[in-house]
Design a protein around this motif. Structure first.
Motif, PDB file in Angstrom:
ATOM      1  N   THR A   3       0.829  -1.208   0.000  1.00  0.00           N
ATOM      2  CA  THR A   3       0.000   0.000   0.000  1.00  0.00           C
ATOM      3  C   THR A   3       0.862   1.256   0.000  1.00  0.00           C
ATOM      4  OG1 THR A   3      -1.664  -1.197   1.257  1.00  0.00           O
ATOM      5  CG2 THR A   3      -1.861   1.188   1.200  1.00  0.00           C
ATOM      6  N   PRO A   4       0.583   2.159  -0.936  1.00  0.00           N
ATOM      7  CA  PRO A   4       1.357   3.407  -0.980  1.00  0.00           C
ATOM      8  C   PRO A   4       1.073   4.279   0.237  1.00  0.00           C
ATOM      9  CG  PRO A   4      -0.208   3.272  -2.827  1.00  0.00           C
ATOM     10  CD  PRO A   4      -0.402   2.065  -1.985  1.00  0.00           C
ATOM     11  N   ASN A   5       2.095   4.974   0.697  1.00  0.00           N
ATOM     12  CA  ASN A   5       1.864   5.964   1.740  1.00  0.00           C
ATOM     13  C   ASN A   5       2.417   7.304   1.244  1.00  0.00           C
ATOM     14  OD1 ASN A   5       4.606   6.557   2.821  1.00  0.00           O
ATOM     15  ND2 ASN A   5       4.576   4.399   3.384  1.00  0.00           N
ATOM     16  N   ILE A   6       1.863   8.354   1.762  1.00  0.00           N
ATOM     17  CA  ILE A   6       2.164   9.689   1.247  1.00  0.00           C
ATOM     18  C   ILE A   6       3.642  10.046   1.399  1.00  0.00           C
ATOM     19  CG2 ILE A   6       1.566  10.940   3.348  1.00  0.00           C
ATOM     20  CD1 ILE A   6       0.794  12.050  -0.262  1.00  0.00           C
ATOM     21  N   ASP A   7       4.286   9.612   2.474  1.00  0.00           N
ATOM     22  CA  ASP A   7       5.700   9.931   2.649  1.00  0.00           C
ATOM     23  C   ASP A   7       6.549   9.297   1.547  1.00  0.00           C
ATOM     24  OD1 ASP A   7       5.286  11.466   4.953  1.00  0.00           O
ATOM     25  OD2 ASP A   7       5.393   9.702   6.252  1.00  0.00           O
ATOM     26  N   ARG A   8       6.228   8.067   1.188  1.00  0.00           N
ATOM     27  CA  ARG A   8       6.981   7.395   0.120  1.00  0.00           C
ATOM     28  C   ARG A   8       6.739   8.096  -1.221  1.00  0.00           C
ATOM     29  NH1 ARG A   8      10.995   5.928  -2.208  1.00  0.00           N
ATOM     30  NH2 ARG A   8      10.984   4.039  -3.447  1.00  0.00           N
ATOM     31  N   ILE A   9       5.523   8.500  -1.480  1.00  0.00           N
ATOM     32  CA  ILE A   9       5.195   9.188  -2.736  1.00  0.00           C
ATOM     33  C   ILE A   9       5.939  10.525  -2.801  1.00  0.00           C
ATOM     34  CG2 ILE A   9       3.339  10.172  -4.122  1.00  0.00           C
ATOM     35  CD1 ILE A   9       3.437   7.023  -3.813  1.00  0.00           C
ATOM     36  N   ILE A  10       5.998  11.237  -1.688  1.00  0.00           N
ATOM     37  CA  ILE A  10       6.731  12.507  -1.639  1.00  0.00           C
ATOM     38  C   ILE A  10       8.215  12.278  -1.916  1.00  0.00           C
ATOM     39  CG2 ILE A  10       7.489  14.365  -0.092  1.00  0.00           C
ATOM     40  CD1 ILE A  10       4.625  14.208   1.150  1.00  0.00           C
ATOM     41  N   ASP A  11       8.774  11.206  -1.357  1.00  0.00           N
ATOM     42  CA  ASP A  11      10.187  10.879  -1.613  1.00  0.00           C
ATOM     43  C   ASP A  11      10.437  10.620  -3.102  1.00  0.00           C
ATOM     44  OD1 ASP A  11      10.780  11.107   1.086  1.00  0.00           O
ATOM     45  OD2 ASP A  11      10.765   8.925   1.443  1.00  0.00           O
ATOM     46  N   ILE A  12       9.541   9.883  -3.730  1.00  0.00           N
ATOM     47  CA  ILE A  12       9.674   9.581  -5.163  1.00  0.00           C
ATOM     48  C   ILE A  12       9.603  10.873  -5.977  1.00  0.00           C
ATOM     49  CG2 ILE A  12       8.572   8.444  -7.134  1.00  0.00           C
ATOM     50  CD1 ILE A  12       7.632   6.257  -5.072  1.00  0.00           C
ATOM     51  N   ALA A  13       8.648  11.721  -5.669  1.00  0.00           N
ATOM     52  CA  ALA A  13       8.511  12.993  -6.384  1.00  0.00           C
ATOM     53  C   ALA A  13       9.753  13.859  -6.190  1.00  0.00           C
ATOM     54  CB  ALA A  13       7.260  13.728  -5.911  1.00  0.00           C
ATOM     55  N   GLY A  14      10.296  13.870  -4.987  1.00  0.00           N
ATOM     56  CA  GLY A  14      11.508  14.652  -4.704  1.00  0.00           C
ATOM     57  C   GLY A  14      12.696  14.152  -5.508  1.00  0.00           C
TER      58      GLY A  14
END
Length: 88
Positions: A3-14
């Protein structure tokens, strides 16, 4: 499914954003796709980073920079990632 979590998604975007900025600090070329829209190395680097990391979540990815995925396949998707990391 992981399950995706927002912190991981933010890291990927960064990470993708940092790759874009690295390209922008160079004298980069601009290609054009069939529809005449621009395509740069920054587009492709960010696309590759994002899509490779999103694979860990076991969801299909629909991206402007990916090869076209036929509707017959997409219509069965209940959930998917829609990615357009950068315009030009």
């Amino acid at each position: 499914m992981n399950t995706p979590n927002i912190d991981r998604i933010i890291d990927i975007a960064g990470e993708a954003g940092r790759a874009i900025l690295q390209v922008y600090r160079t004298d980069f070329d601009i290609e054009h796709k069939e529809d005449k829209s621009p395509l740069t190395e920054a587009d492709m680097r960010s696309h590759e980073i994002i899509t490779s990391h999103l694979a860990e979540f076991d969801l299909p990815v629909l991206s402007e920079e990916s090869k076209g995925i036929v509707y017959e396949e997409r219509r069965h998707w209940d959930r998917f990632w829609l990615v357009d990391p950068l315009d030009g």
